[in-house]
Motif scaffolding. Structure first.
Motif: not given
Length: 228
Positions: A53, A86-87, A45, A55, A82
């Motif tokens: 980032m 998302r992370c 993302r 997801d 996280q």
């Protein structure tokens, strides 16, 4: 559209302060992750040379080491936060540029330099009487026709999943749902068509698979007589 943004890594419970990070670009790129026995598709993302980032439906826990892959690029990384599907991951190296991640290809390099810096480094080496850089190794042979068709089918089905995910996000907004009901219906229709097309490409008997499509108009178009 890709947009450059400067943000900070999200904090978590017990964190004293936010940690600044390099400017990132907002984008939407298909990729995969591998962490032990976990192998999953994800979307990038936002991205910088130092981290990203992600997801996805299956994401590893904070502290997990993984490998992020996009086309020929793969990068070891570590999950640093996280939340909400998302992370954030921090790359172990900064040798791949954002443009290379977007293209899914690595640019030629010379003594660690890329782009115009590579050209300048080669010219400087030549002026100093150094040997020319070694020729790049020949690219490995590409897939055969069957393997390529299988991969095309996989990509079609991946796009279909991306559209499904986008549709699920959009319908949660009642204002968007009211204003763009027809567009959302078309998005859902496009997702269904991609799912059928991917299934046909994966089938051993594609004609039979086409005959079992439930979307009548798509089935009619695919099975229409060939014009002489």
């Amino acid at each position: 559209m890709i947009e450059t943004v400067t943000t900070a890594t999200p904090t978590h419970s017990g964190a004293e302060s936010q940690v600044a990070r390099a400017p990132r670009k907002n984008l939407l790129l298909a990729a995969t992750i591998e962490a032990g026995t976990l192998q999953a598709t994800v979307r990038i993302r936002n991205l910088s040379e130092s981290g990203a980032m992600l997801d996805g439906a299956a994401l590893p826990n904070i502290g997990t080491k993984l490998v992020l892959r996009r086309a020929v690029i793969e990068m070891p990384a570590k999950v640093v936060w996280q939340a909400g599907g998302r992370c954030g991951v921090q790359f172990e190296a900064t040798t791949v540029s954002v443009d290379e991640w977007v293209a899914g290809l690595l640019s030629p390099s010379f003594n660690g330099h890329k782009g115009q810096q590579r050209v300048d480094a080669i010219q400087q080496a030549l002026r100093a009487g150094a040997a020319l850089p070694a020729e790049a190794e020949a690219a490995p042979a590409g897939p055969d026709e069957h393997a390529l068709e299988t991969r095309v089918a996989e990509e079609i089905l991946y796009v279909q999943r991306l559209l499904d995910s986008l549709g699920e996000d959009l319908v949660e907004d009642p204002i968007l749902l009211q204003r763009h009901a027809r567009a959302l219906q078309n998005l859902d229709r496009a997702s269904q068509m991609l799912e059928h097309l991917g299934a046909i490409l994966n089938a051993s008997d594609r004609v039979a698979a086409a005959r079992h499509i439930k979307m009548e108009d798509l089935r009619t178009r695919l099975l229409r007589p060939v014009q002489a």
